[in-house]
Design a protein around this motif. Structure first.
Motif, short mmCIF file in Angstrom:
data_model
loop_
_atom_site.label_atom_id
_atom_site.label_comp_id
_atom_site.label_asym_id
_atom_site.label_seq_id
_atom_site.Cartn_x
_atom_site.Cartn_y
_atom_site.Cartn_z
N MET A 51 0.83 -1.20 0.00
CA MET A 51 0.00 0.00 0.00
C MET A 51 0.87 1.26 0.00
SD MET A 51 -3.05 -1.08 2.62
CE MET A 51 -3.66 0.60 2.84
N ALA A 52 1.84 1.28 0.91
CA ALA A 52 2.71 2.46 0.97
C ALA A 52 3.46 2.63 -0.35
CB ALA A 52 3.69 2.31 2.13
N TYR A 111 2.55 1.76 -3.33
CA TYR A 111 1.68 2.29 -4.38
C TYR A 111 1.59 3.81 -4.28
CZ TYR A 111 -2.42 3.18 -7.25
OH TYR A 111 -3.28 3.67 -8.21
N ALA A 112 1.41 4.29 -3.05
CA ALA A 112 1.32 5.74 -2.86
C ALA A 112 2.61 6.43 -3.31
CB ALA A 112 1.02 6.06 -1.40
N PHE A 113 3.74 5.89 -2.91
CA PHE A 113 5.02 6.53 -3.25
C PHE A 113 5.32 6.45 -4.75
CE2 PHE A 113 6.47 5.95 1.31
CZ PHE A 113 6.51 7.32 1.57
#
Lengths: 314, 314
Positions: free
Chosen positions: B128-129, B131-133
């Motif tokens: 998840m992290a 994907y955001a980055f």
């Protein structure tokens, strides 16, 4: 290739945001923070919060039972006269300064032999890599304790040649050496990084050098080493950071007490004893910050020195 | 650093096989050279193989010796440096299995719970992290990304004391939560970085097409990105498995009740309770404890090698 190079590029990049990006910003902001939520909570609750807390604790006397008592720089001045701590630093520095270069040298040597069209490469790679996968385990530390014991494997082999070996891990002058050897034995991971790096060096450089009549050694010094320098740097930084934090092997081999006569008392082992053996949490926190400082300084020195010997192709 | 090393092999690059140059072709060409040339070449390669086999044998000798010793009667272990077996002694395994308060299977089960929980935690939170980055624009992105990279290099010891205090105050000592919750909160930033690099290699056109079709970020993440990043997820799974299975420090601090022991702390308790009297059963259980790691190594090699070569994890 790495977090390390990525980090240095971030600090260099200039912040220019176009209008289109700003628009995308607003649209993505909410989604991004939702995706980042676990990481953000972790950052605050598991990393930054505890860091601030440990910074505070390092200026206190705290044993978990009574509330922390502010003692100012007491913990740090105590360190100045703590002979066991000085010794643990000496042990750790020896381990890092001897173990890391030795391990990287072996890793590079084997990677060079394994490079370029050798039959059975996957097999060899596995054999050399396996120890590095198991080396951090308690089981291998136990094995090491036996191998270098008084009646251990090493002395059994020596006895076949009529040599009476010392009790390697019970002798303060050789105990650290056997743990360093364990570290060198786990050279597989940096070796694989070297192999990947060697693959990236264009063959035409070597072909051109051969046409010019360069010897194998000259090719190594003039082509391989400079081209590989970013990878060497990467391995060096990573291994130094990791080695300063070694714990399991020293703990198991010495039975948890850093013996004989503190010769394997790593800094982290002493920190563990202070914090979780004697519940001297304030002192342990102060030690942790000293460790962070040492690692930070070494990483910074590495980065500064790298300007003089690391060669970037791009 | 050279750009082709900076990223994990992107899916499309992998399928063309361009990621592994100059290994096979030169070998074929060399063997088709003139007779004299190929004879010299063969001699050289024979010597190489000789050195490698010798070095490889030396590398895995201690491990093989441990396997053999675990099948020997105790009194022979201290006299036999060789690898031959006169009889198979399974008693080391049976006595080792039940040497502690619980049968060894109990500790294996505890380890399995921690390992599986950690894997799930890392897969969910890190992806998840990542994907955001990798895909989203948001305020503070560069700052957060830099912090994330820095936490990779942060020594565990700086946060361990406050973390311990925190978890002990919630009453989580002697539960698996202190080992699992950090994974659920993506504190293994190395995997976030690994996944960011991997997602960057996935063509943006794919998620832009999905967005035009009306998909939101959750859908793009779950339906487009996640299925494409299976290799990165596999690498994360394998390394989380091995690291968690081998994790000694965390388990040593948080798990003090024998009921909750994971394999490494159980092995350590074994050393303490038996001292040097029963190396055979100690080795037997060491082998048992290494077996899962070895199996993962055997079946996950491809991902292991790729994971190390591209990001430096080990």
């Amino acid at each position: 290739m790495s977090a390390i190079s990525e980090l240095s590029s971030i600090t260099r990049r200039k912040g220019k945001v176009t209008a289109a990006e700003k628009k995308a910003n607003r649209r993505d902001n909410k989604a991004a923070y939702i995706f980042l939520l676990p990481w953000l909570v972790g950052l605050v609750a598991i990393t930054i919060g505890p860091m601030l807390m440990s910074l505070y604790l390092s200026f206190t006397d705290y044993n978990l039972l009574q509330p922390p008592e502010w003692t100012g720089l007491d913990n740090f001045t105590r360190m100045l006269s703590d002979a066991r701590l000085h010794n643990s630093l000496r042990v750790t520095f020896t381990y890092v300064f001897v173990g890391v270069p030795l391990q990287l040298a072996v890793a590079l040597l084997i990677a060079l032999v394994l490079d370029k069209g050798l039959r059975g490469l996957p097999f060899y790679r596995s054999v050399f890599y396996l120890p590095s996968l198991l080396g951090g385990s308690v089981a291998v530390a136990i094995l090491w304790k036996q191998i270098f014991g008084t009646t251990g494997l090493v002395n059994q082999v020596l006895a076949m040649f009529g040599i009476q070996g010392p009790g390697w891990i019970s002798d303060p002058s050789t105990a650290l050496g056997s743990i360093i050897l364990l570290h060198v034995w786990t050279f597989g991971a940096p070796m694989i990084i070297f192999l990947a790096g060697l693959r990236q060096i264009p063959n035409m450089y070597y072909e051109a050098a051969k046409v010019d009549g360069a010897s194998t050694l000259q090719q190594f010094w003039r082509i391989t080493l400079p081209m590989l320098s970013p990878i060497i740097f990467f391995n060096l930084v990573l291994q130094i950071i990791g080695s300063f934090q070694s714990f399991t092997q020293a703990f198991i081999v010495s039975g948890g007490n850093g013996g004989p006569s503190d010769s394997t008392m790593f800094f982290t082992l002493y920190l563990y004893q202070k914090g979780f053996g004697q519940f001297d949490m304030g002192y342990a926190s102060a030690m942790a910050w000293v460790l962070l400082l040492i690692i930070g300084v070494f990483t910074a020195i590495n980065f500064i020195a790298s300007k003089y010997w690391v060669f970037y192709d791009d | 650093m050279t750009t082709n090393l900076e990223t994990l092999p992107a899916p499309e690059r992998k399928s063309t096989g361009a990621g592994k140059p100059n290994n096979r072709k030169p070998r074929v060409r060399e063997s088709r050279g003139t007779l004299a040339f190929s004879r010299a070449q063969r001699g050289k390669s024979l010597m190489k193989h000789g050195i490698l086999i010798l070095a490889g044998a030396l590398m895995i000798y201690p491990l093989l010796w441990m396997v053999v010793s675990s099948l020997r009667p105790n009194e022979l272990i201290f006299r036999e440096p060789g690898l031959w077996l006169n009889s198979l002694e399974m008693s080391n395994y049976t006595s080792g299995w039940s040497a502690l308060t619980h049968p060894f299977g109990h500790y294996m089960l505890n380890s399995a719970i921690v390992v599986i929980g950690s894997i799930l935690g890392n897969l969910v939170s890190c992806s998840m992290a990542a994907y955001a980055f990798a895909r989203l624009q948001f305020t503070g992105k560069r700052l957060f990304f830099g912090i994330m990279l820095l936490t990779i290099m942060l020594p565990f010891h700086v946060v361990i004391v406050p973390q311990y205090i925190l978890f002990s105050q919630i009453g989580w000592v002697n539960t698996f939560w202190p080992l699992l919750v950090p994974k659920l909160l993506a504190t293994d930033a190395f995997f976030v970085f690994l996944m960011v690099q991997f997602i960057r290699g996935i063509p943006r056109e794919l998620d832009e097409a999905a967005r035009i079709d009306g998909a939101g970020h959750p859908r793009i993440f779950l339906r487009v990105i996640l299925p494409l990043m299976v290799p990165a997820l596999a690498t994360t799974t394998i390394f989380t498995f091995i690291w968690t299975w081998n994790d000694f420090f965390g388990a040593l601090i948080y798990l003090t009740d024998p009921d909750m022991f994971t394999v490494p702390v159980a092995l350590r308790a074994f050393v303490d309770s038996q001292s040097a009297t029963s190396w055979g059963s100690l080795f037997a259980m060491s082998i048992v404890s290494l077996l899962p790691v070895f199996l993962v190594f055997l079946f996950g090699q491809r991902f292991l090698i790729k994971g190390i070569a591209t990001t430096g994890i080990k």
